[in-house]
Scaffold this motif. Structure first.
Motif, PDB file in Angstrom:
ATOM      1  N   GLY A  39       1.379  -8.967  -8.782  1.00 26.76           N
ATOM      2  CA  GLY A  39      -0.018  -8.791  -9.206  1.00 26.76           C
ATOM      3  C   GLY A  39      -0.833  -8.123  -8.102  1.00 26.76           C
ATOM      4  O   GLY A  39      -0.637  -8.411  -6.919  1.00 26.76           O
ATOM      5  N   CYS A  40      -1.736  -7.215  -8.505  1.00 28.78           N
ATOM      6  CA  CYS A  40      -2.524  -6.494  -7.491  1.00 28.78           C
ATOM      7  C   CYS A  40      -3.799  -7.262  -7.144  1.00 28.78           C
ATOM      8  O   CYS A  40      -4.522  -6.892  -6.225  1.00 28.78           O
ATOM      9  CB  CYS A  40      -2.878  -5.095  -7.984  1.00 28.78           C
ATOM     10  SG  CYS A  40      -4.248  -5.091  -9.154  1.00 28.78           S
ATOM     11  N   GLY A  41      -4.084  -8.317  -7.911  1.00 31.15           N
ATOM     12  CA  GLY A  41      -5.313  -9.073  -7.648  1.00 31.15           C
ATOM     13  C   GLY A  41      -6.410  -8.704  -8.624  1.00 31.15           C
ATOM     14  O   GLY A  41      -7.419  -9.391  -8.721  1.00 31.15           O
ATOM     15  N   ALA A  42      -6.213  -7.583  -9.359  1.00 28.39           N
ATOM     16  CA  ALA A  42      -7.232  -7.151 -10.328  1.00 28.39           C
ATOM     17  C   ALA A  42      -6.639  -7.132 -11.735  1.00 28.39           C
ATOM     18  O   ALA A  42      -7.157  -6.465 -12.625  1.00 28.39           O
ATOM     19  CB  ALA A  42      -7.772  -5.775  -9.944  1.00 28.39           C
ATOM     20  N   GLY A  43      -5.509  -7.832 -11.911  1.00 28.87           N
ATOM     21  CA  GLY A  43      -4.950  -7.972 -13.256  1.00 28.87           C
ATOM     22  C   GLY A  43      -3.865  -6.959 -13.615  1.00 28.87           C
ATOM     23  O   GLY A  43      -3.421  -6.910 -14.746  1.00 28.87           O
ATOM     24  N   HIS A  44      -3.455  -6.139 -12.643  1.00 26.50           N
ATOM     25  CA  HIS A  44      -2.381  -5.170 -12.929  1.00 26.50           C
ATOM     26  C   HIS A  44      -1.143  -5.522 -12.134  1.00 26.50           C
ATOM     27  O   HIS A  44      -1.164  -6.435 -11.308  1.00 26.50           O
ATOM     28  CB  HIS A  44      -2.813  -3.746 -12.555  1.00 26.50           C
ATOM     29  CG  HIS A  44      -4.250  -3.455 -12.796  1.00 26.50           C
ATOM     30  ND1 HIS A  44      -5.116  -3.096 -11.796  1.00 26.50           N
ATOM     31  CD2 HIS A  44      -4.980  -3.528 -13.931  1.00 26.50           C
ATOM     32  CE1 HIS A  44      -6.323  -2.921 -12.288  1.00 26.50           C
ATOM     33  NE2 HIS A  44      -6.276  -3.191 -13.584  1.00 26.50           N
ATOM     34  N   LEU A  45      -0.086  -4.753 -12.372  1.00 33.68           N
ATOM     35  CA  LEU A  45       1.130  -4.928 -11.584  1.00 33.68           C
ATOM     36  C   LEU A  45       1.234  -3.791 -10.576  1.00 33.68           C
ATOM     37  O   LEU A  45       1.065  -2.617 -10.917  1.00 33.68           O
ATOM     38  CB  LEU A  45       2.357  -4.935 -12.498  1.00 33.68           C
ATOM     39  CG  LEU A  45       2.622  -6.269 -13.227  1.00 33.68           C
ATOM     40  CD1 LEU A  45       3.832  -6.140 -14.145  1.00 33.68           C
ATOM     41  CD2 LEU A  45       2.844  -7.404 -12.224  1.00 33.68           C
ATOM     42  N   HIS A 100       2.010  -0.765  -4.284  1.00 34.30           N
ATOM     43  CA  HIS A 100       0.986   0.180  -4.718  1.00 34.30           C
ATOM     44  C   HIS A 100       0.643  -0.069  -6.180  1.00 34.30           C
ATOM     45  O   HIS A 100       1.543  -0.185  -7.024  1.00 34.30           O
ATOM     46  CB  HIS A 100       1.438   1.622  -4.525  1.00 34.30           C
ATOM     47  CG  HIS A 100       0.364   2.615  -4.839  1.00 34.30           C
ATOM     48  ND1 HIS A 100       0.218   3.214  -6.068  1.00 34.30           N
ATOM     49  CD2 HIS A 100      -0.672   3.069  -4.075  1.00 34.30           C
ATOM     50  CE1 HIS A 100      -0.835   4.004  -6.059  1.00 34.30           C
ATOM     51  NE2 HIS A 100      -1.401   3.930  -4.854  1.00 34.30           N
ATOM     52  N   CYS A 101      -0.664  -0.188  -6.472  1.00 32.83           N
ATOM     53  CA  CYS A 101      -1.115  -0.370  -7.851  1.00 32.83           C
ATOM     54  C   CYS A 101      -1.555   0.979  -8.397  1.00 32.83           C
ATOM     55  O   CYS A 101      -2.516   1.562  -7.900  1.00 32.83           O
ATOM     56  CB  CYS A 101      -2.265  -1.365  -7.927  1.00 32.83           C
ATOM     57  SG  CYS A 101      -2.979  -1.447  -9.594  1.00 32.83           S
ATOM     58  N   PRO A 102      -0.826   1.500  -9.433  1.00 27.87           N
ATOM     59  CA  PRO A 102      -1.194   2.827  -9.973  1.00 27.87           C
ATOM     60  C   PRO A 102      -2.552   2.814 -10.670  1.00 27.87           C
ATOM     61  O   PRO A 102      -3.248   3.830 -10.673  1.00 27.87           O
ATOM     62  CB  PRO A 102      -0.062   3.135 -10.968  1.00 27.87           C
ATOM     63  CG  PRO A 102       0.599   1.840 -11.266  1.00 27.87           C
ATOM     64  CD  PRO A 102       0.332   0.908 -10.120  1.00 27.87           C
ATOM     65  N   THR A 103      -2.944   1.662 -11.244  1.00 27.50           N
ATOM     66  CA  THR A 103      -4.230   1.605 -11.953  1.00 27.50           C
ATOM     67  C   THR A 103      -5.393   1.638 -10.967  1.00 27.50           C
ATOM     68  O   THR A 103      -6.350   2.389 -11.134  1.00 27.50           O
ATOM     69  CB  THR A 103      -4.298   0.330 -12.818  1.00 27.50           C
ATOM     70  OG1 THR A 103      -3.066   0.178 -13.515  1.00 27.50           O
ATOM     71  CG2 THR A 103      -5.443   0.398 -13.809  1.00 27.50           C
ATOM     72  N   CYS A 104      -5.282   0.795  -9.915  1.00 27.48           N
ATOM     73  CA  CYS A 104      -6.350   0.762  -8.887  1.00 27.48           C
ATOM     74  C   CYS A 104      -6.223   1.948  -7.929  1.00 27.48           C
ATOM     75  O   CYS A 104      -7.142   2.246  -7.182  1.00 27.48           O
ATOM     76  CB  CYS A 104      -6.282  -0.523  -8.076  1.00 27.48           C
ATOM     77  SG  CYS A 104      -6.613  -2.021  -9.003  1.00 27.48           S
ATOM     78  N   ARG A 105      -5.065   2.595  -7.950  1.00 26.38           N
ATOM     79  CA  ARG A 105      -4.758   3.672  -6.992  1.00 26.38           C
ATOM     80  C   ARG A 105      -4.977   3.199  -5.564  1.00 26.38           C
ATOM     81  O   ARG A 105      -5.625   3.862  -4.758  1.00 26.38           O
ATOM     82  CB  ARG A 105      -5.632   4.903  -7.259  1.00 26.38           C
ATOM     83  CG  ARG A 105      -5.324   5.536  -8.605  1.00 26.38           C
ATOM     84  CD  ARG A 105      -6.119   6.785  -8.752  1.00 26.38           C
ATOM     85  NE  ARG A 105      -5.857   7.398 -10.044  1.00 26.38           N
ATOM     86  CZ  ARG A 105      -6.233   8.615 -10.374  1.00 26.38           C
ATOM     87  NH1 ARG A 105      -6.869   9.359  -9.502  1.00 26.38           N
ATOM     88  NH2 ARG A 105      -5.967   9.101 -11.552  1.00 26.38           N
TER      89      ARG A 105
HETATM   90 ZN   LIG Z   1      -4.720  -2.930  -9.730  1.00 26.92          ZN
END
Ligand SMILES: [Zn+2]
Length: 349
Positions: free
Chosen positions: A42-48, A74-79
């Motif tokens: 988990g990235c901490g913001a709800g993504h993987l 690395h979180c691709p959504t949060c970049r």
């Molecule tokens: Zn994220």
């Protein structure tokens, strides 16, 4: 080790040797868990976030610099990249350990940042530049202030209901004051001030101290209970500051305490705050400020009273005896001429 001068060198040398040794130990200990949490975490913001590899960073600790090798995702959504291990160790986005940050917070709140850097270097053997001290002191200070404000808001909306203290004290004292603190020009830019050119060189900080006193000393004076003080300091205006004080009082069990006492210097904003937030509290001008006011009153009337030093001594004695009416009567003696009126003749001795 024959002279004191020799010891000073030896002890410092041994300390820096032990620090170096400790830093190596800490590095080995931290290496035992490099923070690999599987291919995705988990990235901490709800993504993987996906595992990228191992990366190192150097963290300044109480023991000196320690190299931290940890899994990087690395979180691709949060970049954005992240290291779960950094979050666990309290060093996410910072390169100072929690222990060193505590030293920075303690010294940085007491002395100027450059002096704080010197103190930490001298006392703890840790080299920090003043800008580094400043950056961390301000960041951690802002985070701490946000927590206090968020907790106060939650208490106000009753999303957080503090447990009553055990035992519940009979009286809780709430001392409130304000004072000007010197500021660097950047902090006062655009603020009206009292300088001849309209600049401000200080800002008013409002302070609150909540405490209990349950015992008396040998002279019969109340003694503040050790460890009972909690403090608030804020640049906020009186209204939001009042909410902070009320929340802190609630946290201290004000809803369960028989008597609240608000101590102030007599400034109107403090009594407005007390009346709005603590309508049932006893309002007391603390003795030091009350004496200061009597001195100011004596100075103002010095040109008109027959024996100013004696007049002051009499009023201070009345204050100590709690005889406020006598002070008011003396200050409004009809024998004194009213401001703007001509001194009447024949009525004064
Ligand atoms: Zn994220």
């Amino acid at each position: 080790l024959s002279g004191g001068g020799g010891l000073a060198g030896v002890e410092t040398a041994i300390r820096s040797g032990l620090q170096h040794l400790g830093a190596g130990l800490a590095e080995a200990l931290l290496d035992a868990d490099p923070g690999y949490r599987g291919p995705r975490t988990g990235c901490g913001a709800g993504h993987l976030a996906a595992f990228v590899g191992y990366r190192s960073k150097t963290v300044t600790t109480v023991l000196g610099p320690v190299r931290l090798r940890r899994a990087w995702y690395h979180c691709p959504t949060c970049r954005a990249g992240l290291a779960p291990r950094d979050v666990e160790l309290g060093v996410a986005a910072v390169r100072l350990s929690p222990g060193v940050r505590q030293m920075v917070a303690r010294t940085g709140s007491m002395v100027a940042f450059a002096a704080a850097a010197d103190l930490i270097g001298e006392l703890a053997g840790i080299a920090l530049t003043p800008p580094r001290v400043r950056r961390h002191a301000e960041t951690d200070g802002a985070t701490a202030a946000e927590l206090v404000i968020a907790e106060a808001a939650a208490i106000r909306t009753r999303d957080l209901v503090p447990m009553p203290p055990d035992p519940v004290p009979d009286i809780l004292y709430v001392a409130v004051d304000g004072t000007g603190v010197p500021m660097v020009p950047a902090e006062t830019q655009g603020r009206p001030g009292k300088q001849p050119d309209g600049r401000a060189v200080t800002r008013e900080v409002k302070l609150g101290c909540l405490f209990t006193q349950t015992t008396l000393d040998a002279d019969g004076h109340p003694v503040r209970d050790p460890g009972s003080s909690s403090y608030l300091a804020s640049f906020e205006p009186a209204e939001p500051f009042g909410h902070l004080v009320a929340a802190e009082a609630a946290r201290r069990g004000s809803a369960h305490i028989r008597q609240l006492v608000v101590l102030g210097d007599g400034a109107p904003w403090i009594w407005n705050l007390a009346t709005a937030r603590f309508p049932a509290a006893t309002q007391i001008v603390d003795l030091y400020h009350a004496r200061q006011h009597v001195h100011a009153l004596a100075d103002t009337l010095a040109f008109i009273v027959p024996d100013p030093p004696q007049w002051l001594a009499d009023r201070l004695a009345e204050l100590d005896a709690g005889n406020i009416e006598a002070i008011i009567a003396a200050a409004t003696d009809p024998a004194y001429p009213r401001p703007g009126s001509k001194p009447s003749t024949g009525t004064r001795p």
